[in-house]
Design a protein around this motif. Sequence first.
Motif, mmCIF file in Angstrom:
data_model
loop_
_atom_site.group_PDB
_atom_site.id
_atom_site.type_symbol
_atom_site.label_atom_id
_atom_site.label_comp_id
_atom_site.label_asym_id
_atom_site.label_seq_id
_atom_site.Cartn_x
_atom_site.Cartn_y
_atom_site.Cartn_z
ATOM 1 N N ALA A 112 50.673 -15.675 83.162
ATOM 2 C CA ALA A 112 49.480 -15.934 82.346
ATOM 3 C C ALA A 112 49.503 -17.368 81.814
ATOM 4 O O ALA A 112 48.467 -18.043 81.807
ATOM 5 N N THR A 154 46.670 -20.113 82.632
ATOM 6 C CA THR A 154 45.767 -20.530 81.549
ATOM 7 C C THR A 154 46.141 -21.887 80.975
ATOM 8 O O THR A 154 45.279 -22.584 80.464
ATOM 9 N N ALA A 212 48.178 -17.168 76.861
ATOM 10 C CA ALA A 212 49.133 -16.320 77.572
ATOM 11 C C ALA A 212 49.577 -15.147 76.701
ATOM 12 O O ALA A 212 49.730 -14.025 77.193
ATOM 13 N N ILE A 243 46.690 -12.610 76.759
ATOM 14 C CA ILE A 243 46.572 -11.943 78.061
ATOM 15 C C ILE A 243 47.741 -10.998 78.280
ATOM 16 O O ILE A 243 47.551 -9.872 78.753
ATOM 17 N N VAL A 268 47.858 -9.187 86.323
ATOM 18 C CA VAL A 268 47.872 -10.376 85.464
ATOM 19 C C VAL A 268 46.908 -11.427 86.013
ATOM 20 O O VAL A 268 46.131 -12.030 85.253
ATOM 21 N N CYS A 277 43.677 -12.936 84.054
ATOM 22 C CA CYS A 277 43.456 -14.366 83.823
ATOM 23 C C CYS A 277 42.106 -14.801 84.383
ATOM 24 O O CYS A 277 41.396 -15.603 83.758
#
Length: 181
Positions: free
Chosen positions: A39, A43, A49, A52, A81, A85
């Motif tokens: 994550a 990101t 992160a 997420i 994941v 994202c």
Amino acid sequence: MAGRGDDPDAELVAGAIAGDRAAFSALLERHYDRIHGLAWQLTGTRADADDIAQDVCCALVERIGSFRGDAKFTTWLCGIVFNACRDFHRRRKSLGGFAARLAVLAGLARGPDGRDLHDAMWVKSAIAGLPPAYRDTVVLVAGQQLSHAEAAAILGVAETTVSWRMHEARRMLAGKDAARA
């Protein structure tokens, strides 16, 4: 589950699917760093992160039962994941993203913390200029050490496409490096 002998998580996954809380907890403990790390790579910020990773862990409670064992658990998890994202980026582009930025400016929410700056500079300088498809491929293969086949399954493309994207990404990054010298 197909390929149980190949997946080191097979017993824990089977236990978690059967409702064993300790097995589920052990899976989360074993894979949290992977969830958070991917994550963060996708990101670029620790704060995003964190959010997420928390969302993915909560979603796993409901989604663990849908794991069929067609791939390794880690590949399946990276797919979750990756999609989280992707959804995050879509939401950020929407009005909700505007509201979140406004909240940071108004001091109602926290932005990326200072620890992100050094790592974000490195990540951005290495892959930010790549087209999104190449960037996603590099993050999964180089960042998460997934095989080309595993990355292809997550991205929904052929394994040869992943190989080509990695080749092209290396070529593009080498060109940028040569231009700086």
